[in-house]
Design an enzyme around this catalytic site. Structure first.
Site, PDB file in Angstrom:
ATOM      1  N   HIS A 261       0.872  -1.178   0.000  1.00 60.05           N
ATOM      2  CA  HIS A 261       0.000   0.000   0.000  1.00 60.05           C
ATOM      3  C   HIS A 261       0.904   1.221   0.000  1.00 60.05           C
ATOM      4  CE1 HIS A 261      -2.925   2.979   1.318  1.00 60.05           C
ATOM      5  NE2 HIS A 261      -3.854   2.117   0.977  1.00 60.05           N
ATOM      6  N   ASP A 314      -8.079  -5.373   0.715  1.00 64.59           N
ATOM      7  CA  ASP A 314      -8.623  -6.214  -0.352  1.00 64.59           C
ATOM      8  C   ASP A 314      -8.306  -7.697  -0.154  1.00 64.59           C
ATOM      9  OD1 ASP A 314      -9.781  -4.106  -1.745  1.00 64.59           O
ATOM     10  OD2 ASP A 314      -7.906  -3.620  -2.747  1.00 64.59           O
TER      11      ASP A 314
HETATM   12  N1  CMC Z   1       3.814  -7.695  -4.717  1.00 66.21           N
HETATM   13  C1  CMC Z   1       5.133  -7.731  -4.966  1.00 66.21           C
HETATM   14  N2  CMC Z   1       5.929  -6.648  -4.849  1.00 66.21           N
HETATM   15  C2  CMC Z   1       5.370  -5.490  -4.494  1.00 66.21           C
HETATM   16  C3  CMC Z   1       4.005  -5.397  -4.210  1.00 66.21           C
HETATM   17  C4  CMC Z   1       3.221  -6.564  -4.337  1.00 66.21           C
HETATM   18  N3  CMC Z   1       1.899  -6.536  -4.097  1.00 66.21           N
HETATM   19  N4  CMC Z   1       3.701  -4.130  -3.850  1.00 66.21           N
HETATM   20  C5  CMC Z   1       4.847  -3.444  -3.909  1.00 66.21           C
HETATM   21  N5  CMC Z   1       5.849  -4.271  -4.291  1.00 66.21           N
HETATM   22  C6  CMC Z   1       7.244  -3.915  -4.442  1.00 66.21           C
HETATM   23  C7  CMC Z   1       7.479  -3.317  -5.812  1.00 66.21           C
HETATM   24  O1  CMC Z   1       7.799  -4.276  -6.773  1.00 66.21           O
HETATM   25  C8  CMC Z   1       8.626  -2.392  -5.521  1.00 66.21           C
HETATM   26  O2  CMC Z   1       9.807  -3.148  -5.440  1.00 66.21           O
HETATM   27  P1  CMC Z   1      11.189  -2.582  -6.009  1.00 66.21           P
HETATM   28  O3  CMC Z   1      11.447  -1.360  -5.200  1.00 66.21           O
HETATM   29  O4  CMC Z   1      12.116  -3.706  -5.775  1.00 66.21           O
HETATM   30  O5  CMC Z   1      10.913  -2.282  -7.444  1.00 66.21           O
HETATM   31  C9  CMC Z   1       8.324  -1.871  -4.127  1.00 66.21           C
HETATM   32  O6  CMC Z   1       7.533  -2.884  -3.519  1.00 66.21           O
HETATM   33  C10 CMC Z   1       7.586  -0.547  -4.114  1.00 66.21           C
HETATM   34  O7  CMC Z   1       6.440  -0.668  -4.979  1.00 66.21           O
HETATM   35  P2  CMC Z   1       5.791   0.549  -5.774  1.00 66.21           P
HETATM   36  O8  CMC Z   1       4.912  -0.003  -6.835  1.00 66.21           O
HETATM   37  O9  CMC Z   1       6.809   1.540  -6.166  1.00 66.21           O
HETATM   38  O10 CMC Z   1       4.935   1.203  -4.608  1.00 66.21           O
HETATM   39  P3  CMC Z   1       3.592   1.978  -4.770  1.00 66.21           P
HETATM   40  O11 CMC Z   1       3.423   2.784  -3.556  1.00 66.21           O
HETATM   41  O12 CMC Z   1       3.541   2.693  -6.049  1.00 66.21           O
HETATM   42  O13 CMC Z   1       2.537   0.770  -4.826  1.00 66.21           O
HETATM   43  C11 CMC Z   1       0.641  -0.536  -4.681  1.00 66.21           C
HETATM   44  C12 CMC Z   1       1.438   0.589  -4.047  1.00 66.21           C
HETATM   45  C13 CMC Z   1      -0.650  -0.725  -3.893  1.00 66.21           C
HETATM   46  C14 CMC Z   1       0.287  -0.131  -6.104  1.00 66.21           C
HETATM   47  C15 CMC Z   1       1.460  -1.829  -4.697  1.00 66.21           C
HETATM   48  O14 CMC Z   1       1.763  -2.223  -3.379  1.00 66.21           O
HETATM   49  C16 CMC Z   1       0.769  -2.970  -5.439  1.00 66.21           C
HETATM   50  O15 CMC Z   1       0.874  -3.060  -6.657  1.00 66.21           O
HETATM   51  N6  CMC Z   1       0.019  -3.849  -4.703  1.00 66.21           N
HETATM   52  C17 CMC Z   1      -0.765  -4.895  -5.330  1.00 66.21           C
HETATM   53  C18 CMC Z   1      -2.119  -4.357  -5.754  1.00 66.21           C
HETATM   54  C19 CMC Z   1      -3.028  -4.131  -4.577  1.00 66.21           C
HETATM   55  O16 CMC Z   1      -3.166  -4.961  -3.693  1.00 66.21           O
HETATM   56  N7  CMC Z   1      -3.725  -2.973  -4.595  1.00 66.21           N
HETATM   57  C20 CMC Z   1      -4.685  -2.603  -3.542  1.00 66.21           C
HETATM   58  C21 CMC Z   1      -4.164  -1.455  -2.759  1.00 66.21           C
HETATM   59  S1  CMC Z   1      -4.997  -1.174  -1.200  1.00 66.21           S
HETATM   60  C22 CMC Z   1      -6.653  -0.912  -1.492  1.00 66.21           C
HETATM   61  C23 CMC Z   1      -6.931   0.034  -2.604  1.00 66.21           C
HETATM   62  O17 CMC Z   1      -6.397   1.133  -2.677  1.00 66.21           O
HETATM   63  O18 CMC Z   1      -7.719  -0.348  -3.447  1.00 66.21           O
END
Ligand code: CMC
Length: 371
Positions: A261, A314
């Site tokens: 998140h 989720d």
């Molecule tokens: N699985 C594997 N790796 C992950 C995940 C995940 N679910 N989430 C983050 N990472 C890793 C990502 O690969 C990155 O690694 P590196 O620095 O080595 O490249 C690091 O963590 C930071 O990720 P980011 O994408 O730069 O971080 P963000 O703040 O942009 O992402 C997020 C937040 C929610 C998009 C992401 O955690 C994600 O894709 N999660 C899976 C989708 C999900 O469950 N979404 C629901 C969010 S909560 C409820 C809502 O808002 O709907």
């Protein structure tokens, strides 16, 4: 000269709105909703009470709650909306159908174009109720069944669940569903709320703002994660399968839906912990479904040790909905229906103290090209 230090990819850490609606206090580990802790609201309040809190800025008294609930339950969806939905391809994603329906609903509201906050606040309970009814009937209509309106004989939450599953529902099932609605009702400034506020800031009307929010919420990085989690659990089948599947996905550098998140990246989403308890209680009440809790637990353990990542809401909402017998394609639309209360509060707040959103760019293209 452009300053690179003012650029924050994904607007991470940028304060983009001043609000009295909600705040994720990661230091105190509290989700503040108009002064209350969201976890207390999930445990002790009803969804209609939370709708009143979001709209009125205070917990509504019994009479006001009844007024709000009567609007939410008693405002039918125009038949023309269902006629429009019937014209759409049945295989169209439920969130795309909902996006169309929310947009079309504006056509049946005589005050649709008004951005006057008092008119918006007055119409909000009706719109929340209509959105829930559209969501509850989406799959039925797509499969050729007649839509069912909500009935004044039941509470809002019971109506919502009954119309989706079309069977008698038990009090623990209704309460689990209602708790998920409260958990989803409001959460500061996620992408969909930001999208709604951006549209509202042009003095665009609330139907436009809500339609933008549906489009935003569909994405798997946002609300679409709850249905993706369920497909993953079904693919895994059991605890060993979950172990294998998550490790395979990690080795392929895939994202695991339901984890991570932007705000709580290295800690547990407090809502997820609570929904995990709701799942546990539902399993006890129904006497089935233990395997889903076990699979989720294994996934949680692997992600913590391999990636230092924790579940978000989720992750645990998905098995709760599955055990309630809700079709998977409705998980994200239900998220939207629950969040419509928070979204409307934000749209009203934006219209009350508006300033147009218009950020700048860090230009990386060429200059001085000659024709
Ligand atoms: N699985 C594997 N790796 C992950 C995940 C995940 N679910 N989430 C983050 N990472 C890793 C990502 O690969 C990155 O690694 P590196 O620095 O080595 O490249 C690091 O963590 C930071 O990720 P980011 O994408 O730069 O971080 P963000 O703040 O942009 O992402 C997020 C937040 C929610 C998009 C992401 O955690 C994600 O894709 N999660 C899976 C989708 C999900 O469950 N979404 C629901 C969010 S909560 C409820 C809502 O808002 O709907």
């Amino acid at each position: 000269m452009q300053e690179e230090k003012t650029y924050s990819p994904g607007l991470e850490g940028i304060i983009a709105a001043r609000t009295a609606i909600s705040f994720l206090d990661t230091e105190q580990e509290e989700i503040v909703i108009r002064g209350y802790n969201l976890l207390d609201l999930i445990q002790r309040a009803g969804y209609v009470e939370v709708v009143g809190l979001l709209l009125d800025q205070q917990i509504p008294d019994k009479q006001r709650q009844q007024e709000i609930e009567a609007e939410m339950v008693g405002s039918p969806v125009p038949d023309a909306i269902y006629a429009i939905l019937r014209l759409l391809p049945s295989e169209m994603h439920a969130m795309d159908q909902l996006r169309t329906a929310v947009s079309a609903l504006g056509g049946f509201d005589k005050e649709a174009g008004s951005t006057d906050p008092s008119s918006e606040k007055e119409r909000a309970p009706r719109i929340i109720g209509q959105i829930a009814q559209m969501v509850a009937n989406l799959t039925h209509v797509a499969q050729g069944r007649e839509p069912q309106p909500f009935s004044p004989a039941y509470s809002f939450a019971e109506n919502f669940l009954r119309v989706i599953v079309r069977r008698e529902v038990s009090p623990p099932e209704v309460r689990a569903f209602e708790q998920s609605l409260i958990a989803y009702s409001e959460h500061e400034l996620p992408n969909s709320t930001f999208a709604a506020r951006v549209v509202a800031s042009t003095l665009g009307d609330l139907y436009g703002a809500l339609t933008a929010a549906v489009a935003s919420l569909k994405g798997p990085l946002h609300g679409g994660a709850n249905e993706a989690v369920m497909y993953m659990l079904l693919e895994a089948q059991n605890v060993e399968g979950m172990d294998k599947l998550i490790r395979q996905k990690l080795s392929r550098k895939e994202r695991i839906m339901g984890f991570g998140h932007r705000v709580y990246m290295r800690r547990m989403d407090p809502r997820a912990q609570l929904l995990k308890e709701v799942l546990h209680q539902l399993i006890q009440a129904q006497g089935k479904g233990q395997e889903y809790l076990a699979m989720c637990q294994r996934g949680e353990d692997i992600m913590r040790s391999e990636k230092g990542l924790y579940p978000n809401l989720d992750y645990y909402a998905a098995p709760v909905y599955y055990l309630l017998g809700i079709p998977i394609e409705l998980y994200t639309p239900i998220f939207f229906a629950a969040r419509s209360a928070g979204l409307l509060a934000h749209i009203i707040e934006q219209h009350s103290e508006n300033r147009l959103y218009r950020p700048r760019v860090l230009y990386t293209g060429p200059r001085g090209l000659q024709l």
